[in-house]
Structures are given as C-alpha cells and as structure tokens.
Design an enzyme around this catalytic site. Structure first.
Site, mmCIF file in Angstrom:
data_model
loop_
_atom_site.group_PDB
_atom_site.id
_atom_site.type_symbol
_atom_site.label_atom_id
_atom_site.label_comp_id
_atom_site.label_asym_id
_atom_site.label_seq_id
_atom_site.Cartn_x
_atom_site.Cartn_y
_atom_site.Cartn_z
ATOM 1 C CD1 TRP A 144 39.980 50.874 35.883
ATOM 2 C CD2 TRP A 144 39.079 52.451 37.197
ATOM 3 N NE1 TRP A 144 38.799 50.378 36.391
ATOM 4 C CE2 TRP A 144 38.221 51.324 37.194
ATOM 5 C CE3 TRP A 144 38.701 53.565 37.949
ATOM 6 C CZ2 TRP A 144 37.042 51.271 37.920
ATOM 7 C CZ3 TRP A 144 37.522 53.516 38.665
ATOM 8 C CH2 TRP A 144 36.712 52.374 38.650
ATOM 9 C CG ASN B 249 46.182 57.462 40.826
ATOM 10 O OD1 ASN B 249 44.995 57.180 40.741
ATOM 11 N ND2 ASN B 249 47.029 56.783 41.579
ATOM 12 N N GLY B 250 43.634 59.947 40.936
ATOM 13 C CA GLY B 250 42.830 60.399 42.061
ATOM 14 C C GLY B 250 41.554 61.050 41.544
ATOM 15 C CD GLU C 92 38.565 35.593 46.812
ATOM 16 O OE1 GLU C 92 37.789 36.515 47.100
ATOM 17 O OE2 GLU C 92 39.575 35.771 46.111
ATOM 18 C CG HIS D 169 16.086 28.797 53.302
ATOM 19 N ND1 HIS D 169 14.965 28.436 54.019
ATOM 20 C CD2 HIS D 169 17.133 28.181 53.905
ATOM 21 C CE1 HIS D 169 15.320 27.656 55.022
ATOM 22 N NE2 HIS D 169 16.635 27.475 54.968
ATOM 23 C CB CYS E 114 45.283 56.265 37.259
ATOM 24 S SG CYS E 114 43.641 56.632 36.647
ATOM 25 C CD GLU F 13 38.313 39.919 40.658
ATOM 26 O OE1 GLU F 13 38.711 38.862 41.186
ATOM 27 O OE2 GLU F 13 38.848 41.014 40.866
ATOM 28 C CE LYS G 147 46.602 43.150 42.727
ATOM 29 N NZ LYS G 147 45.899 41.873 42.953
ATOM 30 N NE ARG H 3 48.627 52.460 40.218
ATOM 31 C CZ ARG H 3 48.662 52.443 41.536
ATOM 32 N NH1 ARG H 3 49.311 51.482 42.159
ATOM 33 N NH2 ARG H 3 48.048 53.351 42.253
ATOM 34 C CE LYS I 100 39.927 36.393 42.569
ATOM 35 N NZ LYS I 100 40.106 36.932 43.878
HETATM 36 C C1 AGP Z 1 40.127 40.791 44.009
HETATM 37 O O1 AGP Z 1 40.354 39.835 43.051
HETATM 38 C C2 AGP Z 1 39.932 42.154 43.543
HETATM 39 N N1 AGP Z 1 40.797 42.570 42.530
HETATM 40 C C3 AGP Z 1 39.523 43.165 44.581
HETATM 41 O O2 AGP Z 1 38.336 42.698 45.147
HETATM 42 C C4 AGP Z 1 40.526 43.512 45.716
HETATM 43 O O3 AGP Z 1 40.689 42.406 46.548
HETATM 44 C C5 AGP Z 1 39.999 44.711 46.490
HETATM 45 O O4 AGP Z 1 39.900 45.811 45.634
HETATM 46 C C6 AGP Z 1 40.846 45.058 47.685
HETATM 47 O O5 AGP Z 1 42.153 45.383 47.318
HETATM 48 P P1 AGP Z 1 43.274 45.558 48.408
HETATM 49 O O6 AGP Z 1 43.491 44.236 49.041
HETATM 50 O O7 AGP Z 1 44.472 46.039 47.652
HETATM 51 O O8 AGP Z 1 42.787 46.560 49.404
#
Ligand code: AGP
Length: 617
Positions: free
Chosen positions: A74, A100-101, A489, A512, A2, A496, A612, A27, A493
């Site tokens: 969000w 936000n929260g 990772e 396995h 948010c 996502e 984000k 956000r 990616k």
């Molecule tokens: C990664 O591509 C993500 N958007 C997500 O996993 C992110 O890394 C995670 O939410 C942690 O965020 P931060 O590093 O701001 O704490």
C-alpha cells in the site's frame, strides 16, 4: 497496511509466499513482489497491481528456492510502479528486504548514502533502508553469517527514525531470514522443519497455529529448524509461543462470494460471542474482568473519552450516546488522529478507551500512548488478540469476532457497539440502574442475534433497493440521536465500496443547508426506527419528499404502513429499545452498500486506494 510473508523450510517457497500474500492482500494491493534464494543468488519478481498479476509473472518466469520473502504494498513513499514494489535490494544486490511502515528520516539517509556513491532505482524509503543495512554489513569485518547480518541490522536500525516491520535475507547467509519490528506488526510462525514471518497470522495459519507475536525492538532470526529472538537494545528478548485462536477455514470466504458478505452474515454469531460469559443475571449486570478495574475504581470515573478511527470512531459515537443514556457518565469522542495532537483538558478521573478492530491502527495506538503519557488509565476494545493496542493498554475487552478480512468493517462495528453497551450496563449498575432494569437490558441484549437474523433474511429485498439507486451520483444518510452515528457509518460504507459520494447528517440539520442538495437524482436514506424522535424523522422525510428527493426509510416493523406512505422504499428492523437500535439499523446499511457496489461491478473486498489496517500516520 502492506503485507509481508517470509518462508524458510523444506518446501518450495513461492507457493507458500503467494498463498500468504493472497491472504494479506487486504492490507494493500498496489503492487506485489517476491524474492527467493537459490544456489547462492537471489531471484526477484515484482508487478504492480494485484497478487494475481505477480502469480501470472511467476508462471511465466518461476523463482526456485526454499527460502524467500514477499510483500503486498500500500504505497506511502513513491508512486505505484514496478521499481517501487518490494522486495528492495542493497548496492551489492545480495541483500533483499521487505518493509511495512514509514522511515521518517529517509530523505536525510538518502542524501548521506548518495554522498557515499549509492544510486537508487526508485523513490521508496524501503530502498534506502536496504542500502543502509547493506552499507553497515559491508563495513563489518567479521565473517559472513547470522551474527554479521544481525549486527548490520542493529546498527542500521539505530540510525532510523520511524516505524518498521521488516524481513530480510542475504545471499551470503542462505540458511536464515531476519525479521525486526518497531511500530508495525510482525509475527513469527513456528512450523516443523519450516518457519515463517508474516504481518498477520492469517497468512500462515494454513501451515502452523503456533506463533510468536514479536514486540517492538525484537530482532528474530529464523532457520528451517530453529529461531532466535534478541533485542535491538541488546541481549535476549523474552517471548511466548501462542496458539492461534482461529483456523485456515476462518480466514476463507466459505460459501460466500465476498468476505464482506460473509462477515455481514456472521453478525448473529459475533454478537453472541461479544456477549458470551459477560452477562450476569445474578448481578443483573455485565462482567468485564479484562478491564482490570474494581467497582470502586469504575465508580470514581467522572468522564470517559472514546477514541478510534473510521468505523471504530462511529462505534465510539454510538457508545457516547449509549453510555450517557444508560450510565449517565459524560462521554466525549475524539478521532484518534486528532486526540494525539490536541491539548484537551484531561481531569484526573478521566478514563480513555481506544477502539480498534486491528489493534494496530497507528493513530489509535498513538492516542493510547498519549493518554498513558498523561497518566491516564487507557483501555482497549480490540478484535486482534495479539495486537499492539491490546498488549499496551491497561486493560480492555476483546471482541472475539474472528478475523475481519473485508476492507470495509462490518461485524467489528456491531461488536464494538455491543461491548460499549455492556460497559454502559456495568457502569450504570454501579450507579443508578436498578436490578430489574439491569435484567431487562440483559434480555434485550440476548435477543439481538435473532433480530439480526430477521434483517439478514431481507437481503434480496435490500439488493433490489440497491439496484434501483445504484446509478445515483450522491446519497444522503440521515439519522437522529442514537442513529446519527449510524448515518455516518452508512455513508462511509457506501463511499468505501461503491465510490458513490455519500454523506451522513443529523436528520434535523437538513433544513440548515444540506437540503440544497436534494433533487430527484439524490436519494436519502433516513434511519427512522420506533424511538422518541420517530415523528420528527417523519417530518424530515416529508421535507425531502416536498423537494422530490427519493427516500429509503429504515424503520421498525410496527411502523410499516406509516413509512410506506412517506417513503419510496422501506427496509424493516424488529422492535428494540432506543439504545440498541444502532446494532440493528447498521446492518441494512451494510447490505445496501454491499449490493450497490456489486451492482456497479466494484471490487467489494478491496476497494480502490484503501487498506485494512492503517499502520502509518
Ligand atoms: C472501515 O470500513 C474502514 N476500513 C476504516 O475506517 C477502519 O474502521 C479504520 O481504519 C479503523 O481501523 P481499526 O478498527 O482496525 O483501528
């Protein structure tokens, strides 16, 4: 998670608010809304979907006024709908609020308010908060004005359990906006003849580079010429006006079509910035003054816990392998979301390091606080300098990577791994790494930015590989040792941004069970650089080939011919020591995900359902 923007000043509010919302859209992008105050009444406009939808509505139906609040959502409580979009109003329709929260006790408060005759338009916790503040305001007998609205806010917030960054305005008090925070970020932008609120300074940096980062329990009142900050707990609250480190250009896409691509290409510079001033040839070691720890204190550490979420947790896993290998100190990685609830043994000389790009991730912040509650020293590795984790940790290292706007983390990952390598060098040199070995590590670290450039130069080749496999329903990412976290990772990616199901595994685990998934339709990305397990990785590739699974190999220049014999497609990285491979092998995977998403027409910078900074639990 948010985004909030508030404006009061000499200009029309809507263009400032819309521009700020566009910069905060990363956000959250489920819905957006604006409320302005004009001629003693509030005008509000809300729309589900992107900011562009709200902008279109405002074109058809303008909202005049030089004071306004706005929000990009969000969704947490309540579905994605126009009624649930912020800003929300109280029963009188004169008090409007963006939040936000999460208000955890909103159900109880809702019941109490309903008993008092309040009715609600939507299902959000924020609407309850607006009604609650409005009820407190109406109950006060003092004349309308800033003091009354602050008093009402104070009394409402004392009844609230949960987290909030809020801005609110009241039609009775047309010369101010009030903001408050607890657990969710809020920054006050100090302008000339105008002032701002925002969840993140990137929303307002085009207008001012002077900012006050509000603390938990701060209540701030801004007028166009002045501002005042008090504490929810009573009395004035100390503050500092900081100079914002970056400019509006730093938060623009520049020549790139997407932030994600821009941020991938920034990595030669961000890696250099992560190491700048921190490598000492004199000591043959790293200098990390921000840790606030003496050599003796570092020497006494028996165990390190690295914690974070998502990409930061993967960087932590790389850090585990690097620190154990170079410094020979036992390291454990805990997802921050688990660490906060687990009751693991934490011997006295345990050092906890919280890794977070934003420095605002709720789970990582809770892990930091839990570690401190248990009497441990807890450090932070953050990018956002003014963030809560950066402020509350006992010391740490800033990434200096500049704003990361793309929802998919890229440059922050390589910066985090580079900083963990500096830490490994520092701790290792205090223990057993010789000066000669220390100097060799420094040279390898300094060579990284140029090596990254040679990988970026292969973007067209990686695009062709991505287009070839873009229609796949699933993908495997396999790696061993230092590169197992890179496989995780790479899969994250891909999922996502392209929505292709992908999973990361240690290469040898294939046989396995996972091998059951291998078919000609399921490509495997095997990370097989020139390291101690190269031959083992080649054996794993052969096992996949025997089942007709397509293979994309990420390998070292010197193994080009060998890899081309066994893999369908090969992406090359320059030679490097084992412990630095994650920084180089992760970059082709970022580009692979980016180009795949593009080939599929996905919204690379704003993938569905994501935001984000995850500032709720
Ligand atoms: C990664 O591509 C993500 N958007 C997500 O996993 C992110 O890394 C995670 O939410 C942690 O965020 P931060 O590093 O701001 O704490």
């Amino acid at each position: 998670m948010c985004g909030i923007v508030g404006y009061i000043g000499k200009n029309d509010a809507v263009p400032v608010l819309l521009d700020g919302l566009r910069r905060l859209e990363y956000r959250g992008y489920d819905s957006a809304g604006i409320a302005t105050l004009f001629d003693g009444r509030v005008e509000s406009r809300k729309r589900t979907g992107r900011i562009a939808n709200l902008a279109e509505l405002l074109q058809q139906s303008p909202a005049p006024g030089r004071i306004g609040i706005s929000h990009t959502r969000w969704a947490t409580h309540g579905g994605v709908s126009d009624e649930n979009a912020h800003p929300h109003h109280d029963r009188s329709g004169r008090l409007w609020l963006c939040h936000n929260g999460v208000i955890e006790n909103y159900a109880t408060l809702r019941e109490q308010l309903a008993t008092d005759g309040h009715t609600f338009e939507g299902q959000t916790d924020t609407e309850i908060l607006a009604h609650l503040i409005g009820r407190e305001y109406d109950a006060l007998s003092q004349p309308a004005g800033k003091a009354r609205i602050v008093e009402a806010l104070r009394s409402a917030l004392k009844q609230v359990v949960g987290t909030y960054g809020i801005v609110l305005m009241h039609a009775d008090v047309p010369d101010c906006i009030v903001g408050a925070r607890r657990g969710s970020p809020l920054v006050l932008g100090v302008g000339k003849g105008e002032n701002f609120f925002a969840s993140d300074v990137s929303a307002i940096v085009a207008h001012t580079r002077e900012a006050v980062y509000l603390k938990d329990f701060d209540i701030a009142v801004i007028g166009s010429e002045d501002f005042e900050i008090t504490s929810l707990l009573g009395g004035a609250s100390g503050f500092e006006v900081s100079k914002v480190e970056f400019t509006a250009d730093d938060v623009s896409k520049g020549k790139y079509p997407h932030y994600m691509l821009k941020e991938i290409y920034e990595q030669p510079d961000t890696l250099r910035d992560a190491m700048r001033g921190r490598l000492s040839r004199e000591d043959a070691s790293a200098r990390l003054g921000g840790l606030n720890m003496t050599a003796r204190e570092l020497r006494e550490i028996d165990r390190i816990i690295l914690t974070g979420c998502g990409t930061a947790a993967h960087a932590a896993m790389c850090g585990e392998a690097i620190i154990e290998s170079l410094a020979q100190v036992p390291v454990e990685v805990e997802f921050a979301s688990e660490f906060r609830y687990r009751n693991i043994p934490l011997p006295r000389n345990t050092l906890v390091i919280c890794i977070s790009q934003s420095g605002e991730t709720a789970d990582t912040l809770a892990a930091l606080r839990e570690a401190q509650r248990k009497g441990l020293r807890a450090l932070g590795i953050c990018n956002n300098v003014a963030s809560t984790i950066a402020r509350e940790s006992d010391g740490g290292v800033y990434m200096h990577a500049g704003p990361e706007i793309g929802v998919a983390a890229t440059k922050s990952f390589t910066s985090q791994v580079a900083i963990l390598t500096l830490l490994a060098l520092l701790i290792g040199r205090i223990r057993h790494i010789s000066p000669m070995e220390g100097l060799r590590i420094i040279e390898e670290l300094e060579a990284l930015p140029d090596k990254v450039r040679t990988i970026l130069a292969q973007s067209d080749h990686i695009r062709a590989v991505a287009e070839k496999y873009a229609q796949s329903k699933a993908m495997m990412f396999l790696g061993r040792q230092f590169n197992y976290p890179v496989a995780l990772e790479g899969a994250l990616k891909m999922k996502e941004v392209s929505y292709i199901h992908a999973s990361g595994h240690p290469s040898a685990e294939l046989k396995h069970g996972i091998i059951a998934l291998i078919t000609p339709e399921v490509p495997s990305v095997v990370i097989a650089p020139d390291d101690s397990v190269f031959e083992k990785n080649v054996s794993n590739i052969e096992e996949i080939r025997a089942r007709k699974g397509p293979i994309i190999a990420i390998g070292t220049e010197g193994h080009k011919a060998r890899l081309r014999q066994v893999a369908d497609d090969v992406i090359l990285i320059p030679a490097c020591p084992d412990y630095l491979a994650p920084i180089l092998t992760s970059i082709p995977l970022q580009l692979l995900a980016y180009h795949t998403a593009n080939a599929l027409g996905c919204d690379v910078d704003k993938p569905r359902n994501l935001a984000k900074s995850v500032t709720v639990e």
